[in-house]
Design a protein around this motif. Structure first.
Motif, PDB file in Angstrom:
ATOM      1  N   HIS A  54       0.857  -1.195   0.000  1.00 24.34           N
ATOM      2  CA  HIS A  54       0.000   0.000   0.000  1.00 24.34           C
ATOM      3  C   HIS A  54       0.892   1.243   0.000  1.00 24.34           C
ATOM      4  O   HIS A  54       1.074   1.888   1.022  1.00 24.34           O
ATOM      5  CB  HIS A  54      -0.925   0.013   1.225  1.00 24.34           C
ATOM      6  N   TYR A  60     -11.084   8.680   0.261  1.00 21.36           N
ATOM      7  CA  TYR A  60     -12.002   8.339  -0.822  1.00 21.36           C
ATOM      8  C   TYR A  60     -12.188   9.548  -1.744  1.00 21.36           C
ATOM      9  O   TYR A  60     -12.068   9.431  -2.969  1.00 21.36           O
ATOM     10  CB  TYR A  60     -13.350   7.890  -0.240  1.00 21.36           C
ATOM     11  N   VAL A  70     -12.561   3.798  -5.898  1.00 21.88           N
ATOM     12  CA  VAL A  70     -12.220   2.783  -4.907  1.00 21.88           C
ATOM     13  C   VAL A  70     -13.088   1.562  -5.178  1.00 21.88           C
ATOM     14  O   VAL A  70     -14.293   1.680  -5.399  1.00 21.88           O
ATOM     15  CB  VAL A  70     -12.447   3.316  -3.474  1.00 21.88           C
ATOM     16  N   ALA A  71     -12.465   0.393  -5.188  1.00 20.90           N
ATOM     17  CA  ALA A  71     -13.197  -0.852  -5.454  1.00 20.90           C
ATOM     18  C   ALA A  71     -14.254  -1.078  -4.379  1.00 20.90           C
ATOM     19  O   ALA A  71     -13.993  -0.884  -3.182  1.00 20.90           O
ATOM     20  CB  ALA A  71     -12.230  -2.032  -5.493  1.00 20.90           C
ATOM     21  N   SER A  74     -13.928  -2.447  -0.518  1.00 19.17           N
ATOM     22  CA  SER A  74     -12.570  -2.255   0.006  1.00 19.17           C
ATOM     23  C   SER A  74     -12.611  -1.820   1.463  1.00 19.17           C
ATOM     24  O   SER A  74     -13.414  -0.966   1.848  1.00 19.17           O
ATOM     25  CB  SER A  74     -11.820  -1.201  -0.803  1.00 19.17           C
ATOM     26  N   GLU A  75     -11.739  -2.386   2.247  1.00 19.18           N
ATOM     27  CA  GLU A  75     -11.627  -2.062   3.666  1.00 19.18           C
ATOM     28  C   GLU A  75     -10.631  -0.914   3.815  1.00 19.18           C
ATOM     29  O   GLU A  75      -9.495  -0.996   3.349  1.00 19.18           O
ATOM     30  CB  GLU A  75     -11.119  -3.293   4.429  1.00 19.18           C
ATOM     31  N   PHE A 106      -7.519   4.841   1.629  1.00 20.39           N
ATOM     32  CA  PHE A 106      -7.491   3.726   0.688  1.00 20.39           C
ATOM     33  C   PHE A 106      -6.182   3.789  -0.059  1.00 20.39           C
ATOM     34  O   PHE A 106      -5.591   4.859  -0.215  1.00 20.39           O
ATOM     35  CB  PHE A 106      -8.691   3.789  -0.266  1.00 20.39           C
ATOM     36  N   SER A 107      -5.720   2.651  -0.541  1.00 21.42           N
ATOM     37  CA  SER A 107      -4.406   2.596  -1.180  1.00 21.42           C
ATOM     38  C   SER A 107      -4.490   2.368  -2.672  1.00 21.42           C
ATOM     39  O   SER A 107      -5.548   2.061  -3.222  1.00 21.42           O
ATOM     40  CB  SER A 107      -3.560   1.496  -0.541  1.00 21.42           C
ATOM     41  N   GLN A 110      -6.294  -0.599  -4.030  1.00 19.25           N
ATOM     42  CA  GLN A 110      -7.741  -0.673  -3.881  1.00 19.25           C
ATOM     43  C   GLN A 110      -8.500   0.197  -4.887  1.00 19.25           C
ATOM     44  O   GLN A 110      -9.701   0.336  -4.787  1.00 19.25           O
ATOM     45  CB  GLN A 110      -8.132  -0.259  -2.469  1.00 19.25           C
ATOM     46  N   VAL A 111      -7.791   0.786  -5.836  1.00 19.01           N
ATOM     47  CA  VAL A 111      -8.438   1.711  -6.763  1.00 19.01           C
ATOM     48  C   VAL A 111      -8.154   1.341  -8.215  1.00 19.01           C
ATOM     49  O   VAL A 111      -7.226   0.599  -8.505  1.00 19.01           O
ATOM     50  CB  VAL A 111      -7.976   3.178  -6.515  1.00 19.01           C
TER      51      VAL A 111
END
Length: 114
Positions: A54, A60, A70-71, A74-75, A106-107, A110-111
């Motif tokens: 990450h 976001y 962002v997927a 995603s956590e 988010f990293s 995750q996008v």
């Protein structure tokens, strides 16, 4: 797979659980901050996330503003936000009077570009 909605109590319990996990991670990093490996706790936490791949973190809204999505599901990764005063007072008060909010990031893993 259909996502189930969490109740207010479940959301609160999940938040408390995740905050406790962040506190535990912070305690691990704090020792490295004290010996000068990292300048601050958040820097150490981000380094742990980077070890997992990450490498770029953003909110976001930040990802959206840069043309990414962002997927779904995603956590968020957690770090500490800027401290807030719990009561009105002087800036040099005891740090115990400050509330450290959680910041959700988010990293790059995750996008995807929109």
């Amino acid at each position: 797979m259909e996502a189930t909605k969490l109740t207010k109590e479940q959301k609160k319990a999940r938040f408390i659980e995740r905050r406790k996990a962040l506190i535990a991670l912070s305690k691990q990093v704090k020792e490295l901050v004290e010996v000068g490996v990292y300048e601050g706790v958040n820097e150490g936490i981000k380094a742990i996330y980077a070890d997992e791949g990450h490498t770029e973190l953003n909110t976001y809204k930040g990802w959206k503003a840069n043309g990414y999505q962002v997927a779904k599901g995603s956590e968020a990764l957690l770090i500490w936000g800027s401290p807030r005063k719990t009561e009105q007072g002087e800036e040099d008060e005891d740090p115990a009077t400050k509330f450290w909010p959680v910041c959700y990031l988010f990293s790059n893993l995750q996008v995807s570009e929109v």
